[in-house]
Design a protein around this motif. Structure first.
Motif, PDB file in Angstrom:
ATOM      1  N   SER A 275       2.264  -0.984  -3.367  1.00  0.00           N
ATOM      2  CA  SER A 275       1.972   0.362  -3.884  1.00  0.00           C
ATOM      3  C   SER A 275       2.486   1.461  -2.969  1.00  0.00           C
ATOM      4  O   SER A 275       2.618   2.612  -3.389  1.00  0.00           O
ATOM      5  N   ARG A 276       2.785   1.082  -1.701  1.00  0.00           N
ATOM      6  CA  ARG A 276       3.264   2.023  -0.677  1.00  0.00           C
ATOM      7  C   ARG A 276       2.266   3.153  -0.397  1.00  0.00           C
ATOM      8  O   ARG A 276       2.630   4.220   0.089  1.00  0.00           O
ATOM      9  N   ILE A 277       1.009   2.907  -0.663  1.00  0.00           N
ATOM     10  CA  ILE A 277       0.001   3.931  -0.430  1.00  0.00           C
ATOM     11  C   ILE A 277      -0.142   4.260   1.055  1.00  0.00           C
ATOM     12  O   ILE A 277      -0.538   5.360   1.434  1.00  0.00           O
ATOM     13  N   GLY A 278       0.224   3.282   1.908  1.00  0.00           N
ATOM     14  CA  GLY A 278       0.133   3.519   3.345  1.00  0.00           C
ATOM     15  C   GLY A 278       1.007   4.649   3.836  1.00  0.00           C
ATOM     16  O   GLY A 278       0.734   5.249   4.875  1.00  0.00           O
TER      17      GLY A 278
ATOM     18  N   LEU B 232      -1.603  -3.375  -1.877  1.00  0.00           N
ATOM     19  CA  LEU B 232      -1.491  -2.103  -1.161  1.00  0.00           C
ATOM     20  C   LEU B 232      -0.086  -1.923  -0.595  1.00  0.00           C
ATOM     21  O   LEU B 232       0.443  -0.805  -0.568  1.00  0.00           O
TER      22      LEU B 232
ATOM     23  N   LEU C  96       1.166   7.477   2.659  1.00  0.00           N
ATOM     24  CA  LEU C  96       0.378   8.719   2.623  1.00  0.00           C
ATOM     25  C   LEU C  96      -0.299   9.003   3.955  1.00  0.00           C
ATOM     26  O   LEU C  96      -0.630  10.157   4.248  1.00  0.00           O
TER      27      LEU C  96
END
Length: 246
Positions: free
Chosen positions: A18-21, A15, A23
């Motif tokens: 992915s740098r989804i944080g 996670l 968002l």
């Protein structure tokens, strides 16, 4: 358990990469508020039924009721008859500072007020940086001293001198935490932690704002394993008095 730990680390690292944080960046404040508000609600639920002096619940706040709280603290703790070291973090116009100087006339008491006297150093709640700017109040009592500047610039030197030159180590310390901000409140609490003893009093002036004074107190208590009891509160815990137990 080893598999679960490895899976947990793998998912977390995946996670992160992915740098989804990122968002969630627009929602950081609301997530933080909801967490701290939940913590505050649990704290109030735990404390409200056993506080000897409280007006919870009132539909409207009366800010001047904080004087009633201070009067109760002085009376119940016998602070009008013995020397105290009163340290106020966030003096503003000096109303509460002067009140305490008059309320305790013991010649060995000392009163110290810390403030930038240039307003808030950062935005707070509904107020912008620079709000609450006041001139240094006039003080005609030699027991009282004002220290101008950011806490982070002034408290280190003050406490170094205080530690070496303290003239009455047995005096009860009364900390009035009226700095509003999380950062300022947590810094003041952290710096004073080595000096706190059984019976010392902490007064918070905006305690029930979840992301600031309450969050600072909550983090402080968890970090330093502080034991305490709530002495009183007014305005639905907006102003709260706490006694240290060690």
């Amino acid at each position: 358990m080893s598999f679960i730990r490895k899976a947990n680390s793998f998912v977390k690292d995946l996670l992160l990469v992915s740098r989804i944080g990122i968002l969630f960046k627009p929602f950081r404040f609301i997530f933080k508020f909801l967490y701290n508000f939940s913590m505050l609600s649990s704290w109030v639920n735990k404390q409200s039924g056993k506080i000897p002096f409280s007006d919870f619940y009132k539909p409207f706040r009366t800010y001047t009721n904080r004087v009633k709280l201070h009067e109760y603290v002085i009376s119940s703790q016998g602070l009008d008859k013995k020397p105290i070291h009163y340290l106020e973090f966030g003096v503003a116009g000096g109303t509460s500072f002067v009140w305490w100087v008059k309320a305790n006339q013991h010649p060995d008491s000392r009163f110290y007020g810390f403030d930038t006297f240039e307003g808030l150093p950062e935005d707070w709640h509904f107020f912008k940086k620079g709000a609450f700017s006041y001139d240094i109040p006039f003080m005609d009592d030699s027991r009282g001293t004002f220290i101008k500047g950011l806490f982070q610039d002034t408290v280190y030197n003050f406490l170094d001198n205080y530690r070496r030159n303290i003239d009455n180590p047995d005096a009860t310390r009364v900390l009035h935490l009226d700095a509003d901000l999380y950062s300022s409140t947590l810094f003041a609490l952290t710096m004073m932690a080595p000096f706190l003893r059984n019976g010392d009093i902490l007064l918070f002036d905006e305690f029930n704002i979840p992301n600031h004074e309450f969050a600072a107190w909550s983090d402080f208590v968890r970090s330093y394993y502080i034991k305490y009891e709530v002495v009183g509160s007014v305005n639905n815990f907006y102003q709260t008095a706490i006694r240290i137990i060690k």
